[in-house]
Write an enzyme that holds these catalytic residues in place. Sequence first.
Site, PDB file in Angstrom:
ATOM      1  N   GLU A  34      -5.193   1.701   2.532  1.00 52.05           N
ATOM      2  CA  GLU A  34      -5.056   0.570   3.453  1.00 52.05           C
ATOM      3  C   GLU A  34      -5.281   0.987   4.890  1.00 52.05           C
ATOM      4  O   GLU A  34      -5.869   0.243   5.685  1.00 52.05           O
ATOM      5  CB  GLU A  34      -3.658  -0.057   3.294  1.00 52.05           C
ATOM      6  CG  GLU A  34      -3.449  -1.363   4.032  1.00 52.05           C
ATOM      7  CD  GLU A  34      -2.899  -1.223   5.441  1.00 52.05           C
ATOM      8  OE1 GLU A  34      -2.765  -2.239   6.135  1.00 52.05           O
ATOM      9  OE2 GLU A  34      -2.602  -0.074   5.868  1.00 52.05           O
ATOM     10  N   GLU A  35      -4.804   2.177   5.245  1.00 52.44           N
ATOM     11  CA  GLU A  35      -4.799   2.598   6.646  1.00 52.44           C
ATOM     12  C   GLU A  35      -6.181   2.928   7.205  1.00 52.44           C
ATOM     13  O   GLU A  35      -6.321   3.169   8.399  1.00 52.44           O
ATOM     14  CB  GLU A  35      -3.878   3.813   6.821  1.00 52.44           C
ATOM     15  CG  GLU A  35      -2.399   3.540   6.551  1.00 52.44           C
ATOM     16  CD  GLU A  35      -1.745   2.645   7.598  1.00 52.44           C
ATOM     17  OE1 GLU A  35      -2.442   2.232   8.539  1.00 52.44           O
ATOM     18  OE2 GLU A  35      -0.543   2.369   7.467  1.00 52.44           O
ATOM     19  N   HIS A  53       3.738   3.914  13.050  1.00 50.84           N
ATOM     20  CA  HIS A  53       2.692   4.936  13.109  1.00 50.84           C
ATOM     21  C   HIS A  53       3.144   6.169  13.894  1.00 50.84           C
ATOM     22  O   HIS A  53       2.430   6.684  14.755  1.00 50.84           O
ATOM     23  CB  HIS A  53       1.401   4.368  13.694  1.00 50.84           C
ATOM     24  CG  HIS A  53       0.594   3.595  12.687  1.00 50.84           C
ATOM     25  ND1 HIS A  53      -0.776   3.510  12.720  1.00 50.84           N
ATOM     26  CD2 HIS A  53       0.968   2.882  11.595  1.00 50.84           C
ATOM     27  CE1 HIS A  53      -1.204   2.771  11.714  1.00 50.84           C
ATOM     28  NE2 HIS A  53      -0.157   2.381  11.018  1.00 50.84           N
ATOM     29  N   HIS A  84       0.826  -1.213   0.000  1.00 50.32           N
ATOM     30  CA  HIS A  84       0.000   0.000   0.000  1.00 50.32           C
ATOM     31  C   HIS A  84       0.859   1.261   0.000  1.00 50.32           C
ATOM     32  O   HIS A  84       1.893   1.346   0.663  1.00 50.32           O
ATOM     33  CB  HIS A  84      -1.011  -0.004   1.150  1.00 50.32           C
ATOM     34  CG  HIS A  84      -0.464   0.190   2.527  1.00 50.32           C
ATOM     35  ND1 HIS A  84      -0.293   1.426   3.094  1.00 50.32           N
ATOM     36  CD2 HIS A  84      -0.094  -0.699   3.479  1.00 50.32           C
ATOM     37  CE1 HIS A  84       0.161   1.299   4.323  1.00 50.32           C
ATOM     38  NE2 HIS A  84       0.301   0.018   4.590  1.00 50.32           N
ATOM     39  N   ASP A 117       5.731   2.959   7.015  1.00 49.98           N
ATOM     40  CA  ASP A 117       4.506   2.192   6.814  1.00 49.98           C
ATOM     41  C   ASP A 117       3.660   2.945   5.777  1.00 49.98           C
ATOM     42  O   ASP A 117       2.986   3.895   6.115  1.00 49.98           O
ATOM     43  CB  ASP A 117       3.752   2.066   8.137  1.00 49.98           C
ATOM     44  CG  ASP A 117       2.474   1.260   8.035  1.00 49.98           C
ATOM     45  OD1 ASP A 117       2.195   0.710   6.965  1.00 49.98           O
ATOM     46  OD2 ASP A 117       1.743   1.200   9.042  1.00 49.98           O
ATOM     47  N   ASP A 161       4.189  -5.640   3.772  1.00 53.60           N
ATOM     48  CA  ASP A 161       3.897  -4.540   4.696  1.00 53.60           C
ATOM     49  C   ASP A 161       4.861  -4.621   5.872  1.00 53.60           C
ATOM     50  O   ASP A 161       5.565  -5.621   6.049  1.00 53.60           O
ATOM     51  CB  ASP A 161       2.451  -4.645   5.184  1.00 53.60           C
ATOM     52  CG  ASP A 161       1.845  -3.304   5.563  1.00 53.60           C
ATOM     53  OD1 ASP A 161       2.598  -2.376   5.912  1.00 53.60           O
ATOM     54  OD2 ASP A 161       0.600  -3.190   5.509  1.00 53.60           O
TER      55      ASP A 161
END
Length: 351
Positions: free
Chosen positions: A211-212, A322, A65, A179, A234
Site C-alpha cells: 500500500e505504501e 510515518h 494493508h 500504519d 487504515d
Amino acid sequence: MATLRDSMIELDPIFGVVGDEEKVSAYVKEELAGMYDEYEADALGNQYFVQNGTNPRVKLMLAAHMDEIGFVVHHIDDKGFIYFIPVGGHDSRVVINQVLAINTSKGLVKGVTGSRPAHIVSAEEQKKGIPIQELHLDAGTSNKAETLELGVRVGDYITFERKGEYLNGGKVFTGKAVDNRAGCAVLIEVMKRLKTKAVAPTVYGVFTVQEEVGLRGAQPAGFRVQPDVALAIDVTLAGGTPGIQDRELPVEFGAGAAIKCYDSGLAVPKKLTNRLVETAEKYAIPYQREVLAKGTTDGHAIALSGSGVLTGCISIPSRYIHSAIGCVHLDDLEHCVQLIVKFIEDFTEKI
C-alpha cells in the site's frame, strides 16, 4: 488468542516493509485459525480470509494493508558502511540517530544511522534536514567483507528497530508500524467477532501488500473479490498536538472511529457515508467525520477495480504517523471494530 489490546503489541514489531510482508501474513493466518471458511493468497502476497454469509448474492470486502514504510539497501562501501533509500513516504528529519534492522537471509542485522558529529556541523547545516540518501548505516563492521558476512545484501529491506508499548500502561500505543498494523488488528478482531454471528453478506477479510508505494496490492485484490461494497481500514492524521491548528487536522485522537467522506484519492459516495453514520448513531458508537486534504488509502484502488466498487474507509486517528513513534488510542480501535461489525450485521441487501 490475542485480545485487541494484545494484537497491537504482537503485530507492531513484526518485520513487514513493503515487498517483505510474509512474517505479518504468517501471524495473521495463525491468529485467524478457525475464524474463516475459505482462505486464499495471490501472487503478490495479498491474504484473503472468507466468512460465508446467509445471502450469497452479497459480497462485502474489508481491507487492511500489512506493509510498513521502511528502507532498502542501496550500496555497501569498502569500509562496510551501508547506504539505503526510502521505501514509502518519510520525513528525513526523523531517520537520523536511529537503530535500524535489516532483514537478511541470515536474520535481522542491526545498525545505527550515522552522521557528522555536532562539533563539526556548520550553523548552515544545522538548519537543514539530512537527505536519507546521504545517511549511512553502521553495523559495527570494519570492511565490506564483514558486512557481507553478516548476510547484508543490496535489496534487503530495513525498518526501525523498536518494540512498541502502551505509554505508561495506559490506552495510547506507540510503535514503529501503527500504519497499518492498527488496521490489521482491527480487521483481525472484526473477523473474530463475526465468526460467532449469522450475517447476510459473505465477508472477505483481505490483508493487502504494498500500500505504501502506490496501493499496488489493493487493486488486484478488488478485481479478485469483485465485492458489492468495500471498506478500507487504515490510520489517518489526528490533530490536537502542539504546532498543529485544529483546522489543519480536525480529526481528534481518542474521539472515536473516523468515517471518511473524502481524501485526495477517494470521494466516498454519500449513500455509503450516510449508512455508516446511521449505524454509528443507531448503536451510540463514538464517531467523527473525516476529510483528509492530502493522502489516501487502499480504498482508492479498490473503488477503481473491475467495473467500479462502492468503497468507503474507516479510519483510526493516529499521531506522529510515518515515524518510529506513531501512536493510536485503544478506544479508537475498539470503536472502529464495533462500527464495522454493526454495519455488517445490518447489511442485508446491496446499497
